[in-house]
Design an enzyme around this catalytic site. Structure first.
Site, PDB file in Angstrom:
ATOM      1  N   GLU A 123       0.841  -1.181   0.000  1.00  0.00           N
ATOM      2  CA  GLU A 123       0.000   0.000   0.000  1.00  0.00           C
ATOM      3  C   GLU A 123       0.888   1.247   0.000  1.00  0.00           C
ATOM      4  O   GLU A 123       1.851   1.314   0.778  1.00  0.00           O
ATOM      5  CB  GLU A 123      -0.910   0.031   1.231  1.00  0.00           C
ATOM      6  CG  GLU A 123      -1.943   1.136   1.161  1.00  0.00           C
ATOM      7  CD  GLU A 123      -2.917   1.132   2.343  1.00  0.00           C
ATOM      8  OE1 GLU A 123      -3.761   2.035   2.403  1.00  0.00           O
ATOM      9  OE2 GLU A 123      -2.819   0.243   3.204  1.00  0.00           O
ATOM     10  N   ALA A 264       1.719  -0.217  10.673  1.00  0.00           N
ATOM     11  CA  ALA A 264       1.334  -1.598  10.374  1.00  0.00           C
ATOM     12  C   ALA A 264       0.549  -1.592   9.075  1.00  0.00           C
ATOM     13  O   ALA A 264       0.199  -0.539   8.541  1.00  0.00           O
ATOM     14  CB  ALA A 264       0.504  -2.186  11.514  1.00  0.00           C
ATOM     15  N   MET A 265       0.253  -2.795   8.569  1.00  0.00           N
ATOM     16  CA  MET A 265      -0.453  -2.932   7.299  1.00  0.00           C
ATOM     17  C   MET A 265      -1.409  -4.108   7.372  1.00  0.00           C
ATOM     18  O   MET A 265      -1.056  -5.192   7.821  1.00  0.00           O
ATOM     19  CB  MET A 265       0.571  -3.136   6.169  1.00  0.00           C
ATOM     20  CG  MET A 265      -0.061  -3.345   4.816  1.00  0.00           C
ATOM     21  SD  MET A 265      -1.063  -1.919   4.328  1.00  0.00           S
ATOM     22  CE  MET A 265      -2.280  -2.724   3.287  1.00  0.00           C
ATOM     23  N   GLU A 266      -2.643  -3.880   6.878  1.00  0.00           N
ATOM     24  CA  GLU A 266      -3.739  -4.821   7.082  1.00  0.00           C
ATOM     25  C   GLU A 266      -3.880  -5.884   6.001  1.00  0.00           C
ATOM     26  O   GLU A 266      -4.983  -6.396   5.772  1.00  0.00           O
ATOM     27  CB  GLU A 266      -5.054  -4.044   7.183  1.00  0.00           C
ATOM     28  CG  GLU A 266      -5.566  -3.440   5.864  1.00  0.00           C
ATOM     29  CD  GLU A 266      -5.130  -2.013   5.614  1.00  0.00           C
ATOM     30  OE1 GLU A 266      -5.759  -1.318   4.790  1.00  0.00           O
ATOM     31  OE2 GLU A 266      -4.139  -1.585   6.240  1.00  0.00           O
ATOM     32  N   ASN A 267      -2.808  -6.264   5.316  1.00  0.00           N
ATOM     33  CA  ASN A 267      -2.904  -7.278   4.266  1.00  0.00           C
ATOM     34  C   ASN A 267      -3.819  -8.424   4.712  1.00  0.00           C
ATOM     35  O   ASN A 267      -3.738  -8.901   5.836  1.00  0.00           O
ATOM     36  CB  ASN A 267      -1.522  -7.869   3.967  1.00  0.00           C
ATOM     37  CG  ASN A 267      -0.455  -6.808   3.921  1.00  0.00           C
ATOM     38  OD1 ASN A 267      -0.461  -5.969   3.044  1.00  0.00           O
ATOM     39  ND2 ASN A 267       0.448  -6.842   4.887  1.00  0.00           N
ATOM     40  N   HIS A 299      -6.764  -1.815  15.153  1.00  0.00           N
ATOM     41  CA  HIS A 299      -6.987  -1.083  13.904  1.00  0.00           C
ATOM     42  C   HIS A 299      -6.787  -1.988  12.695  1.00  0.00           C
ATOM     43  O   HIS A 299      -7.635  -2.054  11.800  1.00  0.00           O
ATOM     44  CB  HIS A 299      -6.031   0.110  13.837  1.00  0.00           C
ATOM     45  CG  HIS A 299      -6.182   0.949  12.613  1.00  0.00           C
ATOM     46  ND1 HIS A 299      -6.973   2.066  12.567  1.00  0.00           N
ATOM     47  CD2 HIS A 299      -5.646   0.820  11.365  1.00  0.00           C
ATOM     48  CE1 HIS A 299      -6.918   2.597  11.361  1.00  0.00           C
ATOM     49  NE2 HIS A 299      -6.109   1.857  10.609  1.00  0.00           N
ATOM     50  N   GLU A 300      -5.661  -2.699  12.669  1.00  0.00           N
ATOM     51  CA  GLU A 300      -5.381  -3.528  11.498  1.00  0.00           C
ATOM     52  C   GLU A 300      -6.348  -4.713  11.409  1.00  0.00           C
ATOM     53  O   GLU A 300      -6.771  -5.091  10.319  1.00  0.00           O
ATOM     54  CB  GLU A 300      -3.935  -4.015  11.520  1.00  0.00           C
ATOM     55  CG  GLU A 300      -2.893  -2.906  11.630  1.00  0.00           C
ATOM     56  CD  GLU A 300      -3.059  -1.797  10.609  1.00  0.00           C
ATOM     57  OE1 GLU A 300      -3.549  -2.058   9.495  1.00  0.00           O
ATOM     58  OE2 GLU A 300      -2.688  -0.651  10.922  1.00  0.00           O
ATOM     59  N   HIS A 303      -9.651  -3.625   9.990  1.00  0.00           N
ATOM     60  CA  HIS A 303      -9.588  -3.429   8.538  1.00  0.00           C
ATOM     61  C   HIS A 303     -10.038  -4.676   7.772  1.00  0.00           C
ATOM     62  O   HIS A 303     -10.388  -4.572   6.592  1.00  0.00           O
ATOM     63  CB  HIS A 303      -8.161  -3.087   8.106  1.00  0.00           C
ATOM     64  CG  HIS A 303      -7.874  -1.634   7.994  1.00  0.00           C
ATOM     65  ND1 HIS A 303      -8.714  -0.745   7.358  1.00  0.00           N
ATOM     66  CD2 HIS A 303      -6.808  -0.889   8.407  1.00  0.00           C
ATOM     67  CE1 HIS A 303      -8.188   0.463   7.389  1.00  0.00           C
ATOM     68  NE2 HIS A 303      -7.039   0.411   8.030  1.00  0.00           N
ATOM     69  N   GLU A 322      -9.855   4.215   6.193  1.00  0.00           N
ATOM     70  CA  GLU A 322      -9.013   4.659   7.299  1.00  0.00           C
ATOM     71  C   GLU A 322      -9.792   5.464   8.343  1.00  0.00           C
ATOM     72  O   GLU A 322      -9.633   5.248   9.542  1.00  0.00           O
ATOM     73  CB  GLU A 322      -7.824   5.462   6.778  1.00  0.00           C
ATOM     74  CG  GLU A 322      -6.856   4.661   5.928  1.00  0.00           C
ATOM     75  CD  GLU A 322      -6.237   3.467   6.649  1.00  0.00           C
ATOM     76  OE1 GLU A 322      -6.385   3.358   7.886  1.00  0.00           O
ATOM     77  OE2 GLU A 322      -5.623   2.636   5.968  1.00  0.00           O
TER      78      GLU A 322
END
Length: 890
Positions: A123, A264-267, A299-300, A303, A322
């Protein structure tokens, strides 16, 4: 259109893709030097559009082969795209083979090396750095991924979804095959290949299904993952209970990465996290760190539905996922906090962050709507406006429709759009349609202007009490300031939660003219016009209005209240947020008065006594007292005035702190004694609040002692620093010494470094503490420059760069804004240096000078000169150039 060499992307130009990718079969032969990526894509032409070439995104790729239905085809490169003339068939298979070099990828976007492992960050537009693809959020495909690599070097091979197959291969290699059954855009793709260990936990959801949860970290860090796992479990339970949204994969994985541009990233099913938001133990992490981990994990995970199952049609709709998910994680944190006062502490923290980060953004050259209209580099729009202001827009919906109405709107949203890429308008429409009798539905057009209009609205409130008629008329008006590219804005719907207090602090029943009976002591007024009046009846005496309770709208409020009014609210308001706000405004009034008169600040007895009463009040939560006794930050104060002299502001605020420290010395000593925590460490709201107030008391006592030369309290702080059994108390004692510039600070810093030099996240705290220390005679700036040469400092790690340079430039105005311009020279040098390594990091650092026009001379001219020097660099990335050019625009 083009500006220089950078394309300006406009929301109004959105077109659906000419082709869809339905399935993506990817194979990775993994190696840090050269990874081979083979893709097999099932593609369909979009029949709604004219026949046209297939245009695929790709950056820094070495292309080896292109096949359509097994046959070689001609192709060309145009403007960074791989262009293939339109195949004859409406549906076809495209095969691409290319190589990439993860170890050369210092941007940390795409597939890159961190330590001995390989990780991805896709992202917003990182997937195009892995292979050629339609790298846009509205192209959603079902992925099957096969990973092959050295079994010793990469014993763990992870991707999205469910593990289908794994086994050994010749030559000491092994493989793992993953399948994600849910269509997703490429930005949610993830791969991990590394030597990791995992904490595992099986959970059963309400449907009775068993799911495997895994938190992966490097070897030796497993003992720091318990809190992250507990936070994940709590998030899963909460989301299913609050919104009936279950975990939908066989497993859910979190992987901690030491080099990561974001938090962080919500993959989908494979969340990659900055180690900062996974690793925690009482010895290495503070209460704030534990709270951050809980919030970011939530949060992640949230998502998974608000972002993954329903995603964005285009990047202009970024706040769709977001803003909504920030609101959800804020609600989760408040529910986890428990008590009303602990919930208020969460809300106050969120609003402080909004005011210090987003309000300046709204007032500066990067001002943009929650749903932007144009961008040059999408990475620059991961902003406080999209996230935090976007969350406030969602919170206003929740206020207007109520908790149950909001849950109904969420249910309708997923019923309509599960598996789709949609817009902010689609979400707002679902909320309105689920609550047709609400003010949101009745004024939806007015409300949706929050998405379209930039800037922070100014809300003016004036009350008039009519003694003869026993009425109180409140007139509300709103004004939206001009922002770059926007003027002449229309009124927006503003929900104003309020109560009315008597002069004695009693909450009054609220009955509007025309109503049959009072409706409680708190209600929400809905402002939809430029100006409206509301008349309350049965008001037999003068009142003090408590407006914008719980910060019901992200506006700047001018209510004309006097110090006497604010003292009533500070002492008696039942709304904890407005009670805190009253104290902040009393302090702000005194800071502004001292700045305006150019005189030394002298705190008056009513203010000091109000602070003393607050500190001593037995029914208040210690965490609330800590916040209420914290003066407005220099960053926040600077936004309330023009022609800011950071040095003068710092001097005034420090003088106020000195006076509070000495005037309340006995009270601070009482607070220190009364709020010691007994028993084992717990990062819960009750213990955290006690530690926060005790550490504030210690800092004030050391400050007072430094002024008088008294040695006892500095000695106690140093002893506390040595003996502390948790990082919160150890760092609190160290901060007390550093903040007072006491002679014991240096040996304490040296001891801290010796203890934790091999703990990267703790070493970040060491750098950060020195960068944010109160400036005194240029000492802090000189120390930061020295630390830039420290063997443990590197620009290659985003956490380390943020800990030192970002903290100096964004959080320590007096140390950064110098009359000799040395801070600006350093800023320009480091922006240019960072940009060559990591443009995302550089562009974020560049924003430290967004508000240069608000500075007084000589700061203003010197800051502009530094920005112009960066702008003159021909080879700047598009990320950084957009920030710099917008900063210079008139």
């Amino acid at each position: 259109m083009r500006e220089g060499t950078t394309t300006l992307v406009r929301r109004e130009d959105y077109l659906a893709p000419a082709y869809w990718i339905r399935t993506a079969d990817l194979t990775f032969d993994l190696d840090a030097t050269k990874t081979i990526v083979s893709s097999k894509l099932a593609i369909e032409r979009n029949s709604a559009l004219p026949v046209q070439p297939l245009r695929l995104h790709g950056e820094d790729l070495n292309l080896l082969r292109v096949l359509v239905d097994g046959q070689s085809v001609s192709f060309r490169h145009e403007d960074g795209l791989l262009v293939i003339d339109a195949p004859a068939a409406d549906a076809f298979t495209l095969e691409i083979r290319n190589t990439i070099s993860p170890e050369k990828n210092t941007q940390l976007s795409g597939l890159y090396a961190s330590g001995s492992g390989l990780f991805t960050q896709c992202e917003a537009e990182g997937f195009r750095r892995i292979t050629y693809f339609l790298d846009r959020p509205d192209v959603m495909a079902v992925y099957t991924v096969t990973l092959r690599g050295d079994a010793k070097k990469y014993p763990v091979l992870l991707s999205n979804g469910n593990l289908v197959e794994q086994g050994t291969l010749d030559g000491g290699k092994h493989f793992a095959k993953w399948h994600d059954p849910f269509p997703k855009p490429s930005y949610l793709f993830a791969v991990v290949a590394a030597d990791l260990v995992a904490r595992e936990q099986w959970v059963r959801t309400r449907s009775g299904k068993e799911h495997l949860l895994q938190v992966y970290v490097t070897r030796g860090e497993l003992d720091k993952t318990e809190h992250a796992m507990n936070s994940l479990i709590a998030s899963i339970v909460w989301d299913e209970a609050r919104f009936k949204l279950p975990l939908d994969l066989e497993r859910f994985m979190i992987v901690a990465v030491p080099d990561f541009n974001m938090g962080a990233m919500e993959n989908k099913g494979l969340n990659l996290f900055n180690t900062k938001y996974v690793l925690a133990s009482p010895a290495t992490a503070t209460d704030v760190d534990f709270d951050g981990i809980e919030s970011v994990v939530a949060h992640e995970y949230f998502h998974n539905w608000t972002g993954n199952r329903v995603t964005c049609r285009d990047w202009f709709q970024l706040s769709l996922k977001e803003g909504l998910t920030v609101f959800r994680d804020q609600e989760f944190s408040m529910d986890m906090a428990g008590s009303p006062s602990a919930r208020a502490v969460c809300r106050i923290g969120d609003v402080r962050a909004l005011r210090e980060r987003q309000f300046p953004e709204d007032a500066g050259p990067m001002a943009h709507p929650v749903r932007p209209d144009a961008y040059q580099a999408i990475d620059n729009f991961y902003t406080a406006t999209v996230y935090e202001k976007g969350a406030e827009v969602v919170r206003m919906m929740n206020t207007l429709v109520g908790r149950e109405g909001f849950a109904a709107g969420m249910a309708l949203y997923f019923e309509r759009h599960d598996g789709q890429a949609v817009t902010c308008d689609d979400f707002a429409q679902a909320m309105a349609d689920a609550n047709p009798a609400s003010a949101l539905a009745q004024h939806l057009g007015s409300f949706k202007r929050w998405y379209a209009q930039a800037g922070t609205p100014r809300l003016n409130a004036r009350g008039n009490w009519n003694a003869e008629a026993a009425t109180y008329t409140l007139t509300l008006s709103q004004q939206l300031p001009d922002t770059p590219g926007q003027s002449g804005k229309q009124p927006q719907l503003v929900p104003v939660a309020l109560g009315l207090l008597s002069r004695e602090g009693q909450a009054l029943p609220l009955q509007l003219q025309g109503e049959d009976a009072p409706q409680g002591t708190e209600r929400v007024l809905v402002l939809t016009e430029a100006e409206q009046s509301f008349t309350f009846i049965g008001i037999g005496a003068e009142v003090v209005p408590s407006l914008l309770r719980n910060f019901s709208a992200p506006v700047v409020l001018d209510d004309g209240l006097t110090d006497a009014d604010l003292l009533v609210l500070l002492a008696h308001d039942s709304d904890a947020f407005n009670r805190w706000e009253a104290g902040q405004r009393l302090a702000l009034n005194r800071i502004k008065a001292a700045l305006g008169h150019g005189e030394a600040v002298q705190l008056d007895a009513p203010f000091v006594e109000a602070m003393r009463s607050l500190l001593r009040e037995p029914g208040l939560d210690p965490a609330f007292k800590d916040l209420a006794l914290t003066l407005p930050s220099e960053i926040y104060v600077a936004e309330q005035i023009s022609d800011v002299d950071p040095q003068r502001l710092h001097t005034v605020r420090e003088a106020m702190l000195d006076q509070l420290a000495t005037a309340l010395q006995a009270d601070w000593a009482w607070a220190w004694d009364e709020h010691q925590v007994q028993g084992g460490y717990r990062p819960d709201a009750e213990q955290s609040g006690r530690r926060a107030l005790a550490n504030k008391a210690l800092a004030m006592l050391v400050r007072a002692a430094a002024l008088s030369g008294e040695p006892v309290w500095p000695g106690k702080a140093y002893q506390r620093f040595k003996d502390a059994t948790n990082m919160t108390d150890r760092l609190g004692a160290l901060e007390a010494l550093v903040g007072a510039h006491h002679e014991l600070a240096q040996p304490a810093l040296e001891r801290f470094y010796a203890l934790f030099r091999h703990e990267p996240l703790v070493l970040d705290k060491w750098f950060m503490l020195q960068a944010r220390a109160p400036e005194k005679n240029g000492q802090v700036f000189a120390q930061v420059k020295a630390l830039l040469k420290h063997p443990d400092f590197t620009l290659g790690n985003p956490n380390r760069a943020r800990a030192l340079l970002f903290v100096l430039a964004a959080s320590n105005p007096a140390a950064f804004h110098r009359t000799d311009a040395a801070g600006y020279v350093l800023w320009a040098d480091k922006v240019i240096e960072m940009d060559a390594i990591n443009p995302q990091l550089a562009s974020r650092f560049a924003r430290s000078l967004d508000r240069w026009r608000n500075l007084a001379e000589p700061y203003r001219s010197a800051a502009r000169e530094a920005i112009a020097r960066v702008a003159a660099k021909a080879e700047l990335s598009s990320d950084t150039r957009e920030i710099i050019e917008r900063a210079l625009q008139d």
